[in-house]
Design a protein around this motif. Structure first.
Motif, PDB file in Angstrom:
ATOM      1  N   GLU A   1     -15.116  62.089  87.326  1.00  0.00           N
ATOM      2  CA  GLU A   1     -14.153  62.805  87.654  1.00  0.00           C
ATOM      3  C   GLU A   1     -13.021  62.160  88.530  1.00  0.00           C
TER       4      GLU A   1
ATOM      5  N   GLU B   1      -9.247  67.978  90.108  1.00  0.00           N
ATOM      6  CA  GLU B   1      -9.801  66.691  89.335  1.00  0.00           C
ATOM      7  C   GLU B   1      -9.600  66.939  88.109  1.00  0.00           C
ATOM      8  N   LEU B   2      -9.674  65.776  87.370  1.00  0.00           N
ATOM      9  CA  LEU B   2      -9.863  65.904  85.882  1.00  0.00           C
ATOM     10  C   LEU B   2     -11.044  65.045  85.452  1.00  0.00           C
ATOM     11  N   HIS B   3     -11.622  65.440  84.294  1.00  0.00           N
ATOM     12  CA  HIS B   3     -12.711  64.582  83.862  1.00  0.00           C
ATOM     13  C   HIS B   3     -11.998  63.367  82.912  1.00  0.00           C
TER      14      HIS B   3
ATOM     15  N   THR C   1      -8.602  62.033  90.264  1.00  0.00           N
ATOM     16  CA  THR C   1      -7.573  62.720  90.746  1.00  0.00           C
ATOM     17  C   THR C   1      -6.571  62.226  90.155  1.00  0.00           C
TER      18      THR C   1
ATOM     19  N   PRO D   1      -4.534  66.099  87.671  1.00  0.00           N
ATOM     20  CA  PRO D   1      -4.727  67.393  87.141  1.00  0.00           C
ATOM     21  C   PRO D   1      -3.969  68.389  86.743  1.00  0.00           C
TER      22      PRO D   1
ATOM     23  N   ASN E   1      -7.734  69.616  81.054  1.00  0.00           N
ATOM     24  CA  ASN E   1      -8.126  68.773  82.063  1.00  0.00           C
ATOM     25  C   ASN E   1      -9.154  67.790  81.603  1.00  0.00           C
ATOM     26  N   LYS E   2      -9.177  67.177  80.408  1.00  0.00           N
ATOM     27  CA  LYS E   2      -9.985  66.344  80.130  1.00  0.00           C
ATOM     28  C   LYS E   2      -9.075  65.040  79.384  1.00  0.00           C
TER      29      LYS E   2
ATOM     30  N   THR F   1     -11.014  58.012  91.715  1.00  0.00           N
ATOM     31  CA  THR F   1     -11.881  58.826  91.567  1.00  0.00           C
ATOM     32  C   THR F   1     -11.914  59.883  92.744  1.00  0.00           C
ATOM     33  N   SER F   2     -12.468  60.903  92.563  1.00  0.00           N
ATOM     34  CA  SER F   2     -12.811  62.222  93.103  1.00  0.00           C
ATOM     35  C   SER F   2     -13.234  61.970  94.699  1.00  0.00           C
TER      36      SER F   2
END
Length: 131
Positions: A26, A10-12, A28, A43, A81-82, A61-62
């Motif tokens: 978070e 995942e990424l923020h 995907t 990600p 990853n942000k 979303t995650s």
């Protein structure tokens, strides 16, 4: 810190408008429209800095849900990853008054105001999920 070659799940994401924080969490996958066309960010994506065009932004979303926002102009940045989406105007699809957006589209079409017409089209596309 993940090792090189590690798969990140995942990424923020921070979606921010000029006047407020619109969504944070978070994800995907995020799909947004840039000057170069639509871009999908997952990600582990390569770092990027781009100029946003008006268009829907779709966030997977995650938790398996989908968040859609109408975004009008701004910047997109991804590193470590942000993902930051900094928009002049951004509205979540469930915040958009469809009848009002339809009236705005009709006005823009009759006034031949291409920019206003595009904003109304983006708002309506965000509510229907059609891009």
């Amino acid at each position: 810190m993940p090792t090189v070659g590690a798969v990140l799940a995942e990424l923020h994401v921070e979606l921010v408008a000029a006047d407020r924080s619109v969504w944070s969490g978070e994800a995907t996958l995020v799909v947004a429209r840039t000057e170069s066309g639509d871009i999908g960010i997952m990600p582990g994506h390569q770092p990027l800095l781009g100029v946003l065009q008006s268009g829907p932004v779709t966030i997977r979303t995650s938790e398996g849900g989908t968040v859609v926002a109408a975004v009008h102009d701004g910047f997109i940045s991804f590193a470590d990853n942000k993902l930051s989406i900094l928009a002049e105007i951004a509205e979540l699809a469930d915040e958009i008054d469809v009848a009002r957006a339809e009236r705005a589209l009709e006005r823009a079409q009759s006034d031949t105001d291409a920019a206003a017409e595009r904003r109304a089209e983006v708002r309506l596309a965000a509510t229907t999920g059609v891009h």
